[in-house]
Design an enzyme around this catalytic site. Structure first.
Site, PDB file in Angstrom:
ATOM      1  N   ASP A   1      -0.193  -7.599   1.419  1.00  0.00           N
ATOM      2  CA  ASP A   1       0.345  -6.234   1.505  1.00  0.00           C
ATOM      3  C   ASP A   1       1.874  -6.249   1.601  1.00  0.00           C
ATOM      4  O   ASP A   1       2.462  -5.942   2.638  1.00  0.00           O
ATOM      5  CB  ASP A   1      -0.259  -5.522   2.718  1.00  0.00           C
ATOM      6  CG  ASP A   1       0.007  -4.025   2.708  1.00  0.00           C
ATOM      7  OD1 ASP A   1       0.399  -3.493   1.642  1.00  0.00           O
ATOM      8  OD2 ASP A   1      -0.182  -3.384   3.766  1.00  0.00           O
TER       9      ASP A   1
ATOM     10  N   HIS B   1       0.815  -1.224   0.000  1.00  0.00           N
ATOM     11  CA  HIS B   1       0.000   0.000   0.000  1.00  0.00           C
ATOM     12  C   HIS B   1       0.846   1.270   0.000  1.00  0.00           C
ATOM     13  O   HIS B   1       0.344   2.356  -0.308  1.00  0.00           O
ATOM     14  CB  HIS B   1      -0.999  -0.003   1.170  1.00  0.00           C
ATOM     15  CG  HIS B   1      -0.423   0.320   2.502  1.00  0.00           C
ATOM     16  ND1 HIS B   1      -0.103  -0.645   3.446  1.00  0.00           N
ATOM     17  CD2 HIS B   1      -0.121   1.504   3.088  1.00  0.00           C
ATOM     18  CE1 HIS B   1       0.365  -0.061   4.533  1.00  0.00           C
ATOM     19  NE2 HIS B   1       0.364   1.241   4.346  1.00  0.00           N
TER      20      HIS B   1
ATOM     21  N   GLN C   1       0.423   5.498  12.027  1.00  0.00           N
ATOM     22  CA  GLN C   1       0.563   6.080  10.702  1.00  0.00           C
ATOM     23  C   GLN C   1       2.001   6.564  10.487  1.00  0.00           C
ATOM     24  O   GLN C   1       2.582   7.198  11.356  1.00  0.00           O
ATOM     25  CB  GLN C   1      -0.395   7.264  10.525  1.00  0.00           C
ATOM     26  CG  GLN C   1      -1.820   6.867  10.209  1.00  0.00           C
ATOM     27  CD  GLN C   1      -2.573   6.353  11.427  1.00  0.00           C
ATOM     28  OE1 GLN C   1      -2.213   6.653  12.548  1.00  0.00           O
ATOM     29  NE2 GLN C   1      -3.623   5.587  11.184  1.00  0.00           N
ATOM     30  N   GLY C   2       2.544   6.253   9.326  1.00  0.00           N
ATOM     31  CA  GLY C   2       3.928   6.616   9.027  1.00  0.00           C
ATOM     32  C   GLY C   2       4.903   5.485   9.265  1.00  0.00           C
ATOM     33  O   GLY C   2       6.030   5.514   8.775  1.00  0.00           O
ATOM     34  N   ASP C   3       4.483   4.469  10.040  1.00  0.00           N
ATOM     35  CA  ASP C   3       5.320   3.283  10.263  1.00  0.00           C
ATOM     36  C   ASP C   3       5.080   2.207   9.203  1.00  0.00           C
ATOM     37  O   ASP C   3       5.800   1.202   9.163  1.00  0.00           O
ATOM     38  CB  ASP C   3       5.042   2.683  11.645  1.00  0.00           C
ATOM     39  CG  ASP C   3       5.487   3.588  12.780  1.00  0.00           C
ATOM     40  OD1 ASP C   3       6.576   4.169  12.668  1.00  0.00           O
ATOM     41  OD2 ASP C   3       4.744   3.712  13.771  1.00  0.00           O
ATOM     42  N   SER C   4       4.070   2.403   8.362  1.00  0.00           N
ATOM     43  CA  SER C   4       3.726   1.409   7.338  1.00  0.00           C
ATOM     44  C   SER C   4       4.956   0.967   6.553  1.00  0.00           C
ATOM     45  O   SER C   4       5.826   1.769   6.217  1.00  0.00           O
ATOM     46  CB  SER C   4       2.705   1.990   6.359  1.00  0.00           C
ATOM     47  OG  SER C   4       1.448   2.137   6.963  1.00  0.00           O
TER      48      SER C   4
END
Length: 262
Positions: free
Chosen positions: A120, A74, A212-215
């Site tokens: 993913d 993603h 969020q941002g660690d994906s």
């Protein structure tokens, strides 16, 4: 100033100190600063939103070898390779003090499902190759071929939000969370399938999680990459584990792609 006033002042000072300490405890979520020296495999994916815009950190990734980074599908799905940079060898989110390389090709899994976030996983091919050495503070990690047992303690690293709805961290953060049984995880996410391509990890009481941002960043057990930060409901909520791509499930796919682009 009388004794009562003095006591009030002291009390307020102590409350201020405690509040400051509590604020400082908010990390990846619930983690601590870590040095890139101990997590040489962690890299940043920086992306520009338009031709003239600056590159900003959007996701994490893990070094499999000098040419190949693994991240979440993603993070790169329907994106152009030319809009990405990979930054390695630094714990700082901003600046260019690390090793900066361009992205040659993006390879999201062909069965990635943007609706369910299944499969993913993606590979990022970089050019020139990363220099893997202690001096460069960049190194590779082994991709697990067997999923870890339930209850195994895993570490998650990244520059994401330090609390739900918060701000990204300027320093690399790391937190430890135990692996959660997939059946129990499915009960939490009853409206969305937890497939064999996913792992879950988190504490019943919450307080520690990716955000969020660690994906795309790593979930590591015993120095092996077992998961990739994928999705979840909020961040660090009680009885709401984070969901990760199950790296062992993709062993054949990773081997096939690496054989092509090594």
């Amino acid at each position: 100033m009388n004794n009562v006033q003095s006591a009030i002042v002291v009390g307020l000072l102590l409350l201020g100190i405690c509040a400051a300490e509590a604020e400082l405890e908010g990390r990846i979520v619930g983690g601590v600063d870590t040095s890139n020296y101990f997590a040489k495999y962690v890299v940043q994916l920086r992306r520009r939103s338009s031709t003239n815009s600056a590159y900003a950190q959007t996701c994490g990734g893990s070094v499999l070898d000098s040419r190949i980074i693994v991240t979440a599908a993603h993070c790169v799905y329907n994106r152009q390779a030319a809009d990405f940079l990979v930054v390695a060898g630094t714990e700082n989110r901003a600046g260019m003090d690390g090793i900066v390389v361009r992205v040659e090709q993006l390879i999201p899994h062909e069965n990635y499902n943007a609706t369910t976030t299944d499969n993913d996983i993606a590979l990022v091919i970089v050019s020139p190759p990363l220099p893997l050495s202690d001096a460069s503070r960049t190194g590779a990690i082994v991709a697990a071929t067997e999923p870890p047992p339930v209850g195994a303690v895993a570490s998650v690293s990244g520059w994401g939000y330090t609390q739900e709805g918060g701000l990204s961290s300027n320093k690399l953060q790391q937190v430890q969370v135990p692996l959660v049984d997939s059946v129990q995880c499915q009960k939490t996410y009853y409206w969305r399938p937890i497939s064999e391509a996913m792992l879950c990890a988190g504490l019943p009481e919450g307080g520690k999680d990716a955000c969020q941002g660690d994906s795309g960043g790593p979930l590591v057990v015993n120095n092996q990459l077992v998961g990739i930060v994928s999705w979840g409901e909020g961040c660090a909520r009680p009885n709401t584990p984070g969901v990760y791509a199950n790296v062992a499930h993709f062993t054949d796919w990773i081997d096939k792609q690496r054989a092509t682009y090594a």
